[in-house]
Design a protein around this motif. Structure first.
Motif, mmCIF file in Angstrom:
data_model
loop_
_atom_site.group_PDB
_atom_site.id
_atom_site.type_symbol
_atom_site.label_atom_id
_atom_site.label_comp_id
_atom_site.label_asym_id
_atom_site.label_seq_id
_atom_site.Cartn_x
_atom_site.Cartn_y
_atom_site.Cartn_z
ATOM 1 N N GLN A 1 -15.560 6.600 3.764
ATOM 2 C CA GLN A 1 -14.460 6.616 2.790
ATOM 3 C C GLN A 1 -13.546 5.415 3.000
ATOM 4 O O GLN A 1 -13.163 4.732 2.052
ATOM 5 C CB GLN A 1 -13.673 7.915 2.956
ATOM 6 C CG GLN A 1 -12.240 7.817 2.508
ATOM 7 C CD GLN A 1 -11.914 8.772 1.373
ATOM 8 O OE1 GLN A 1 -12.780 9.283 0.689
ATOM 9 N NE2 GLN A 1 -10.653 8.981 1.178
ATOM 10 N N TYR A 26 -4.839 5.671 -5.931
ATOM 11 C CA TYR A 26 -5.081 4.710 -4.856
ATOM 12 C C TYR A 26 -6.064 3.627 -5.308
ATOM 13 O O TYR A 26 -5.952 2.474 -4.922
ATOM 14 C CB TYR A 26 -5.607 5.426 -3.611
ATOM 15 C CG TYR A 26 -4.613 6.399 -3.030
ATOM 16 C CD1 TYR A 26 -3.372 5.967 -2.603
ATOM 17 C CD2 TYR A 26 -4.902 7.748 -2.932
ATOM 18 C CE1 TYR A 26 -2.442 6.854 -2.085
ATOM 19 C CE2 TYR A 26 -3.985 8.645 -2.421
ATOM 20 C CZ TYR A 26 -2.756 8.195 -1.998
ATOM 21 O OH TYR A 26 -1.835 9.072 -1.490
ATOM 22 N N LEU A 27 -7.044 4.029 -6.115
ATOM 23 C CA LEU A 27 -7.974 3.037 -6.655
ATOM 24 C C LEU A 27 -7.236 2.091 -7.601
ATOM 25 O O LEU A 27 -7.428 0.879 -7.569
ATOM 26 C CB LEU A 27 -9.122 3.727 -7.402
ATOM 27 C CG LEU A 27 -10.068 4.561 -6.553
ATOM 28 C CD1 LEU A 27 -11.042 5.331 -7.445
ATOM 29 C CD2 LEU A 27 -10.842 3.683 -5.581
ATOM 30 N N ARG A 53 -6.021 4.437 5.633
ATOM 31 C CA ARG A 53 -6.300 3.757 4.366
ATOM 32 C C ARG A 53 -5.114 2.897 3.942
ATOM 33 O O ARG A 53 -5.265 1.786 3.459
ATOM 34 C CB ARG A 53 -6.618 4.784 3.269
ATOM 35 C CG ARG A 53 -6.931 4.165 1.922
ATOM 36 C CD ARG A 53 -6.787 5.143 0.775
ATOM 37 N NE ARG A 53 -5.540 5.867 0.776
ATOM 38 C CZ ARG A 53 -4.357 5.329 0.520
ATOM 39 N NH1 ARG A 53 -4.265 4.056 0.210
ATOM 40 N NH2 ARG A 53 -3.260 6.049 0.592
ATOM 41 N N THR A 105 -7.852 10.479 -6.029
ATOM 42 C CA THR A 105 -7.911 9.109 -5.517
ATOM 43 C C THR A 105 -7.622 8.062 -6.582
ATOM 44 O O THR A 105 -7.524 6.884 -6.256
ATOM 45 C CB THR A 105 -9.314 8.813 -4.938
ATOM 46 O OG1 THR A 105 -10.289 9.202 -5.917
ATOM 47 C CG2 THR A 105 -9.558 9.550 -3.648
ATOM 48 N N TYR A 160 -9.935 -3.075 -1.516
ATOM 49 C CA TYR A 160 -8.787 -3.890 -1.130
ATOM 50 C C TYR A 160 -9.187 -5.354 -0.939
ATOM 51 O O TYR A 160 -8.329 -6.191 -0.686
ATOM 52 C CB TYR A 160 -8.159 -3.363 0.164
ATOM 53 C CG TYR A 160 -7.474 -2.030 0.005
ATOM 54 C CD1 TYR A 160 -6.611 -1.807 -1.064
ATOM 55 C CD2 TYR A 160 -7.684 -0.992 0.899
ATOM 56 C CE1 TYR A 160 -5.992 -0.582 -1.236
ATOM 57 C CE2 TYR A 160 -7.061 0.234 0.730
ATOM 58 C CZ TYR A 160 -6.224 0.437 -0.333
ATOM 59 O OH TYR A 160 -5.604 1.652 -0.504
ATOM 60 N N PHE A 178 -12.793 1.965 0.536
ATOM 61 C CA PHE A 178 -11.477 1.468 0.140
ATOM 62 C C PHE A 178 -11.255 0.040 0.647
ATOM 63 O O PHE A 178 -10.616 -0.760 -0.033
ATOM 64 C CB PHE A 178 -10.375 2.405 0.631
ATOM 65 C CG PHE A 178 -10.049 3.476 -0.373
ATOM 66 C CD1 PHE A 178 -9.247 3.198 -1.462
ATOM 67 C CD2 PHE A 178 -10.575 4.751 -0.253
ATOM 68 C CE1 PHE A 178 -8.966 4.167 -2.419
ATOM 69 C CE2 PHE A 178 -10.300 5.728 -1.199
ATOM 70 C CZ PHE A 178 -9.499 5.436 -2.286
ATOM 71 N N ASN A 234 0.859 -1.173 0.000
ATOM 72 C CA ASN A 234 0.000 0.000 0.000
ATOM 73 C C ASN A 234 0.898 1.226 0.000
ATOM 74 O O ASN A 234 2.103 1.108 0.212
ATOM 75 C CB ASN A 234 -0.958 0.016 1.193
ATOM 76 C CG ASN A 234 -2.275 0.691 0.840
ATOM 77 O OD1 ASN A 234 -2.296 1.696 0.135
ATOM 78 N ND2 ASN A 234 -3.371 0.139 1.328
ATOM 79 N N SER A 262 -5.224 -0.454 -5.824
ATOM 80 C CA SER A 262 -5.922 -1.127 -4.723
ATOM 81 C C SER A 262 -6.034 -2.630 -4.919
ATOM 82 O O SER A 262 -6.332 -3.358 -3.984
ATOM 83 C CB SER A 262 -7.329 -0.536 -4.567
ATOM 84 O OG SER A 262 -8.121 -0.905 -5.686
#
Lengths: 366, 309
Positions: free
Chosen positions: A112, B113-114, A163, B110, A120, A116, A94, B117
């Motif tokens: 939020q 990050y998406l 996150r 974002t 994941y 995520f 990450n 992921s």
């Protein structure tokens, strides 16, 4: 204690980079952001990449996190190739970047993070459970039902950190995680990272920063990077020993015509650079001096008198990472604005790439 | 198994994605899109985008037809009303994935990050586009209800061909989303000016989809393009299902369709068959285009590029 996988086989390196090169095709000429980087980080290490803005740190992190393809060379994360094994890598890593306001402002912190958690791959309930635990762990318990848009910069970064830990990564990439944070928020982020890493052996962290003290405090090993190249790798103590043989002084003068470069040219001076904590609007100029021997100081004092500079303070100091950086790079981090030396065509950095990329600042609308 | 299970080096952790993972990603993206796009927190904004805009467009077009057409009969008016009402849904479906790329990259920051992921970007964008499609469907429904209340649109539920309507929706919505994915592929490569692309593309589609006028009025090359467009068949299928026996956008005197097939208008089976074929080709092409665009974006470092919004 070193980690061992369930089948008892030794773990591959957490990061293994060989002859890594990245070029940006921008006009008027291609820019080389990484110029043949070799690097190996063991599982469980807290490794730092230290360098000025545009050194290539972020480009390296982007490649390692599968956001960007390398132009040449190889990079592996726990044995998985960043170019071809992206899905596997994304399940075990990450990243958290600093200096940005990312997030869906309309959602609450809890919402939020849960979204995520689903991306994941966590189950619905496991996602909520983990979100609640991490929200508490990063100190956002009181803000958990608050909209992301109402969070302060520090709180947003804490949320970002939560996150980054949602999928319990084997390796965490931190790209300038404390950039723009106040002292208290930055300390909190550093403590969270250290606490998370200490929980389970084998958790690996790659940190990029241009804060010397942060790298010194957190990292077990550090690579000093400049203009796409790794100049030195070692523990903070090893790196400092490189300049131990030199005499290091911290000098403050009322003015310094010609800047530190005027001192760097004097006989016996290895390097002279503005101190990284030097404030541009300060009433004095703070300079870190590295001399071949103490005797060279006389020449410096004489030269300062000739230049009309008055010495406010002068003291000998133990070497810091900043001194190492100056000795290796030839300039300090605070000298970037004064750095007038032109870059060779083959050496460039992220900032150069960004500077060459066309910019469109029109307001978004629909 | 849970994604966090297994210690460092446990190979179970890096097993490939299963169908359940993909479904979870799509569902979460749909929920995210619904929460973010629907602007529930701002009822005025939501009303403007979801209700007032499609209703206004429909009223405008209907008035234009009434004024220009003068003696236009009720069936022509129904033709325009249904077409323009469906347009709200179509525009949302087309724009959804593209705007998701632009918003997540430029505004919310974002996208990187998406992308990292573990979820597939294509699946995430389908989910986000799906949420916009749902919101667009609400606008279409409201527009039709307004037309029934104010414009005298008559829909007899007993006469509606429900199986055809269901089939047209099931076969028609995937290619609409696929067109949106194709547009997202373009936006992935471009910068902020691409906020206007969805509207521009929708405008072009408006011309070659038989939404407010029959394809027969177009020059032959454009008419042929319209026949290759899955949206044309989707709109025709929905129209035919809601108002059986009403005017068709595809056939008629002087049309390419009639010249080639010798029939006045395609029947339900032909409409569904053509919708399936053109939709499948569109979906395959859009997916390939997106894959290529995603690869290039990673090569060029475009996935986290921001241009100052």
């Amino acid at each position: 204690m070193s980690p061992t996988p369930p089948d008892g086989a030794p773990l591959p390196p957490a990061i293994e980079v060989a002859a890594l090169r990245r070029t940006y095709d921008v006009k008027p000429r291609p820019v080389v952001a990484l110029d043949g980087v070799d690097l190996e980080v063991a599982p469980g290490e807290f490794f730092g990449l230290l360098g000025p803005n545009g050194a290539g740190k972020t480009t390296l992190i982007k490649i390692l996190t599968t956001l960007l393809l390398p132009s040449a060379g190889t990079a592996r994360i726990f044995g998985f190739d960043v170019a071809t094994d992206t899905r596997r890598i994304r399940r075990i890593m990450n990243m958290v970047a600093g200096g940005e306001q990312s997030g869906y402002g309309i959602l609450t912190v809890r919402e939020q993070l849960w979204m995520f958690s689903q991306f994941y791959g966590l189950g619905t309930r496991e996602g909520w459970r983990r979100v609640d635990a991490l929200v508490e762990a990063v100190g956002l318990g009181e803000q958990r039902l608050q909209r992301v848009s109402t969070l302060s910069t520090g709180q947003r970064q804490k949320m970002n950190m939560a996150r980054g830990l949602l999928n319990d990564p084997w390796i965490l990439f931190l790209d300038e995680p404390t950039l723009g944070l106040d002292v208290s928020a930055a300390r909190s982020i550093r403590e969270q990272v250290l606490a998370w890493k200490a929980e389970i052996p084998g958790r690996t962290v790659l940190l990029t920063t241009h804060y010397m003290a942060e790298a010194d405090e957190l990292c077990e090993r550090i690579a000093i990077v400049d203009r796409g190249r790794i100049l030195a790798i070692g523990t903070p103590a090893e790196l400092k020993r490189r300049v131990q043989r030199d005499s290091i002084f911290r000098l403050a003068v009322d003015r310094l015509d010609g800047g530190p470069a005027a001192l760097a040219r004097l006989p016996g001076v290895v390097s002279a650079a503005l101190a990284s904590d030097h404030a541009p609007d300060a009433q004095h100029v703070a300079v870190n001096l590295v001399l071949r021997e103490d005797a060279a100081l006389g020449g410096v004092v004489t030269a300062l008198a000739r230049m009309g500079s008055q010495i406010r303070s002068l003291g000998k100091s133990e070497p810091t990472l900043e001194d190492v950086f100056v000795a290796l790079v030839g300039r300090g981090l605070a000298d970037e604005a004064d750095d007038t030396a032109p870059l060779p065509p083959s050496e460039a950095d992220d900032d150069l790439a960004a500077a060459h990329a066309p910019s469109h600042d029109a307001e978004a609308g629909r | 198994m849970a994604v966090t299970a297994g210690g460092i080096g446990d190979s179970r952790r890096v097993e490939g994605l299963g169908l359940a993972d993909t479904a979870r990603h799509a569902w979460a993206a749909l929920l995210l899109g619904w929460r973010v796009e629907s602007n529930w927190a701002d009822p005025v904004l939501f009303a403007i985008y979801t209700v007032i805009r499609p209703v206004s467009s429909m009223l405008l077009l209907t008035m234009m037809v009434a004024i220009v057409g003068g003696s236009a009969d009720a069936s022509s008016r129904t033709f325009v009303i249904l077409g323009s009402a469906l347009w709200a849904m179509l525009v949302s479906g087309l724009a959804g994935p593209a705007w998701s790329v632009l918003e997540d990259r430029e505004r919310y920051r974002t996208l990187k990050y998406l992308y990292t992921s573990g979820a597939t970007l294509l699946v995430l964008l389908v989910g986000r586009g799906g949420s916009r499609l749902l919101i667009g469907a609400m606008g279409s429904l409201v527009a039709i209800l307004v037309a029934v209340a104010l414009l005298g649109l008559r829909i007899d539920p007993a006469a509606v061909d429900w199986p055809l309507l269901l089939a047209a929706m099931l076969l028609g919505l995937p290619p609409v989303l696929a067109l949106g994915i194709g547009l997202a592929a373009v936006c992935l490569q471009t910068r902020q000016e691409s906020w206007n692309y969805p509207d521009a593309f929708s405008g072009a589609m408006f011309l070659v989809s038989g939404v407010v006028f029959p394809l027969a009025v177009l020059p032959r090359p454009l008419e042929a393009l319209g026949l290759l467009n899955p949206v044309t068949w989707w709109v025709a299928g929905v129209r035919r299902a809601i108002i059986p026996g009403g005017p068709s956008s595809i056939g008629g005197a002087g049309s390419l369709w009639t010249a080639v097939t010798g029939t006045d208008a395609p029947g339900p089976a032909v409409i569904l068959g053509a919708l399936f074929l053109t939709g499948a080709v569109t979906t395959l092409v859009a997916t390939a285009l997106f894959r290529g665009s995603e690869r290039r974006a990673r090569d060029q470092g475009l996935l986290d590029r921001t241009t100052g919004s």
